[in-house]
Design an enzyme around this catalytic site. Structure first.
Site, short mmCIF file in Angstrom:
data_model
loop_
_atom_site.label_atom_id
_atom_site.label_comp_id
_atom_site.label_asym_id
_atom_site.label_seq_id
_atom_site.Cartn_x
_atom_site.Cartn_y
_atom_site.Cartn_z
N ARG A 87 -13.81 -0.17 -25.88
CA ARG A 87 -14.42 -0.16 -24.55
C ARG A 87 -13.67 0.75 -23.58
O ARG A 87 -12.49 1.02 -23.73
CB ARG A 87 -14.40 -1.57 -23.95
CG ARG A 87 -15.46 -2.47 -24.53
CD ARG A 87 -15.27 -3.89 -24.06
NE ARG A 87 -16.36 -4.73 -24.53
CZ ARG A 87 -16.29 -6.05 -24.66
NH1 ARG A 87 -15.18 -6.69 -24.37
NH2 ARG A 87 -17.32 -6.73 -25.08
N ASP A 98 0.80 -1.24 0.00
CA ASP A 98 0.00 0.00 0.00
C ASP A 98 0.83 1.29 0.00
O ASP A 98 0.32 2.35 -0.33
CB ASP A 98 -0.93 0.02 1.23
CG ASP A 98 -1.85 -1.19 1.27
OD1 ASP A 98 -2.15 -1.75 0.19
OD2 ASP A 98 -2.26 -1.60 2.37
N HIS A 110 -6.12 -10.19 -5.66
CA HIS A 110 -4.88 -10.67 -5.04
C HIS A 110 -3.77 -10.99 -6.03
O HIS A 110 -2.63 -11.24 -5.62
CB HIS A 110 -5.17 -11.87 -4.15
CG HIS A 110 -5.92 -11.47 -2.91
ND1 HIS A 110 -7.27 -11.32 -2.90
CD2 HIS A 110 -5.48 -11.13 -1.68
CE1 HIS A 110 -7.65 -10.92 -1.69
NE2 HIS A 110 -6.59 -10.80 -0.93
N GLY A 136 -4.77 -1.06 -2.15
CA GLY A 136 -4.10 0.12 -1.58
C GLY A 136 -4.71 0.60 -0.27
O GLY A 136 -4.31 1.63 0.25
O1 F6P Z 1 -2.59 -4.12 3.07
C1 F6P Z 1 -2.36 -4.88 1.93
C2 F6P Z 1 -3.66 -5.25 1.25
O2 F6P Z 1 -3.35 -5.99 0.08
C3 F6P Z 1 -4.58 -4.08 0.90
O3 F6P Z 1 -4.17 -3.39 -0.26
C4 F6P Z 1 -5.91 -4.78 0.78
O4 F6P Z 1 -6.96 -3.90 1.06
C5 F6P Z 1 -5.83 -5.84 1.82
O5 F6P Z 1 -4.44 -6.07 2.08
C6 F6P Z 1 -6.48 -7.12 1.41
O6 F6P Z 1 -6.40 -7.99 2.48
P1 F6P Z 1 -6.83 -9.53 2.40
O7 F6P Z 1 -5.73 -10.25 1.70
O8 F6P Z 1 -6.96 -9.93 3.82
O9 F6P Z 1 -8.11 -9.56 1.63
#
Ligand code: F6P
Ligand code: ADP
Length: 332
Positions: A163, A128, A254, A171
């Site tokens: 599109r 982030d 992810h 973040g």
């Molecule tokens: O803090 C890192 C982060 O990837 C953020 O950007 C995101 O909001 C969060 O973790 C997602 O967390 P999780 O993997 O628990 O869904």
């Protein structure tokens, strides 16, 4: 004299955690200090998930995303009595100091341990880039490279189908990833939590582009501003009869955290890991390692807590000069 230290990864994983664990382990061993890896974040202290780390355990890990120690979010650790319990467990294990790798939450945990008198040093690991005390956290560069790569691919199909793509990026409350990736991918709009987005200006920007015969566009939305879905729905309502373009949504999710660490992250993690062990060994504690003006630096953990860095002003100027729409500062 330091004889035995612990290392823990906590919060969201970030590419570069493994190179940092490797660097800490190798530097400590070089100084004759034993290293204990604590698994699964702060939870691993209570579950006594301790593993000795040596050259063999970290061998080859410089290439890998994620964390060999595993990580978690441990709500129990928010309570003071659990923090004190953790310190007792660490002392029983003869762990004299702890290196904590994580984002702002994990380092708030580090600040709490330090306040209770336990020796800790933090290493900023978070995609982030929302920590003050460092211009760059470990994992940001790899994550940005992934986002830019994915947007490049989206652009190919966006251009073929005429599109507009809304791309939601991570973040947390920080717009850094959205802003930087939008600049580097040549996207048209960045919607970030620090700025108020003006839908009329956004539609104007997209229309201007269409009239210049550019038949595709990308809007990068930071999850901290709103969901991509929510933004797309608002764009469709406000842009009815004006956009003349199909709008699609991609949530990168992810994937953003999963790439092997880039050179920059490997190097940063290796520098920070070494510096942290040297600093601990010289009696330093209660602070976080950071990168300021390309030099290693230490900032008090209590100062970092609750302070979020501002977006780099020159990046905002740069985006605007390139014709990107980034919104209006919310405080304006
Ligand atoms: O803090 C890192 C982060 O990837 C953020 O950007 C995101 O909001 C969060 O973790 C997602 O967390 P999780 O993997 O628990 O869904
Ligand atoms: P990140 O470190 O990536 O920002 P989180 O904010 O989820 O991730 O925090 C990770 C863990 O750090 C939490 O699950 C908790 O164990 C610990 N933590 C977070 N905030 C605090 C706090 N204020 N005091 C003590 N521990 C905390």
């Amino acid at each position: 004299m330091l004889k035995r230290i612990g290392i823990i990864t906590s919060g969201g994983d970030s590419p570069g955690m493994n190179p940092a664990i490797r660097s800490v382990t190798r530097t400590a061993i070089n100084l004759g200090i034993e290293v204990v890896g604590i698994q699964n974040g702060y939870q691993g202290i209570f579950d006594r998930e301790f593993m000795p780390l040596g050259v063999i355990e970290v061998s080859g890990r410089i290439r890998d995303a994620g964390t060999i120690l595993s990580t978690s979010r441990c709500l129990k650790f928010l309570e003071e009595h659990s923090q004190l319990e953790a310190i007792e467990i660490l002392k029983k294990e003869n762990i004299q100091a702890l290196l904590i790798l994580g984002g702002d939450g994990s380092l708030a945990g580090a600040a709490a341990l330090s306040k209770h008198g336990f020796r800790v040093l933090g290493i900023p690991c978070s995609i982030d880039n929302d920590l003050s005390g460092t211009e760059m956290s470990i994992g940001v560069d790899s994550c940005l490279n992934t986002i830019v790569h994915l947007i490049d691919m989206i652009k190919a199909t966006a251009a073929s189908h005429n599109r507009c793509f809304v791309v939601e990026v991570m973040g947390r409350k920080q717009g850094y990833l959205a802003l930087m990736s939008a600049i580097a991918s040549g996207s048209q709009i960045a919607v970030i939590p620090e700025f108020r987005c003006d839908m009329d200006l956004i539609i104007e920007n997209l229309t201007r582009r269409r009239l210049r015969r550019h038949n595709n566009s990308v809007v990068v939305v930071a999850e901290g501003a709103c969901t991509g879905q929510n933004f797309m729905e608002r764009l469709l309502v406000a842009g009815k009869d004006k956009l003349h373009q199909e709008v699609r949504l991609t949530v990168l999710g992810h994937l953003q955290r999963g790439s092997p660490p880039t050179f920059s992250d490997r190097f940063l993690a290796t520098r920070m890991g070494e510096f942290a062990v040297l600093a601990l060994n010289q009696g330093e504690h209660g602070s976080m390692v950071g990168l300021l003006r390309n030099r290693m630096n230490l900032t008090d953990l209590q100062e970092i807590k609750g302070h979020r860095p501002h977006l780099p002003a020159d990046a905002i100027r740069l985006a605007r000069n390139l014709g990107m729409e980034v919104g209006i500062p919310t405080e304006a």
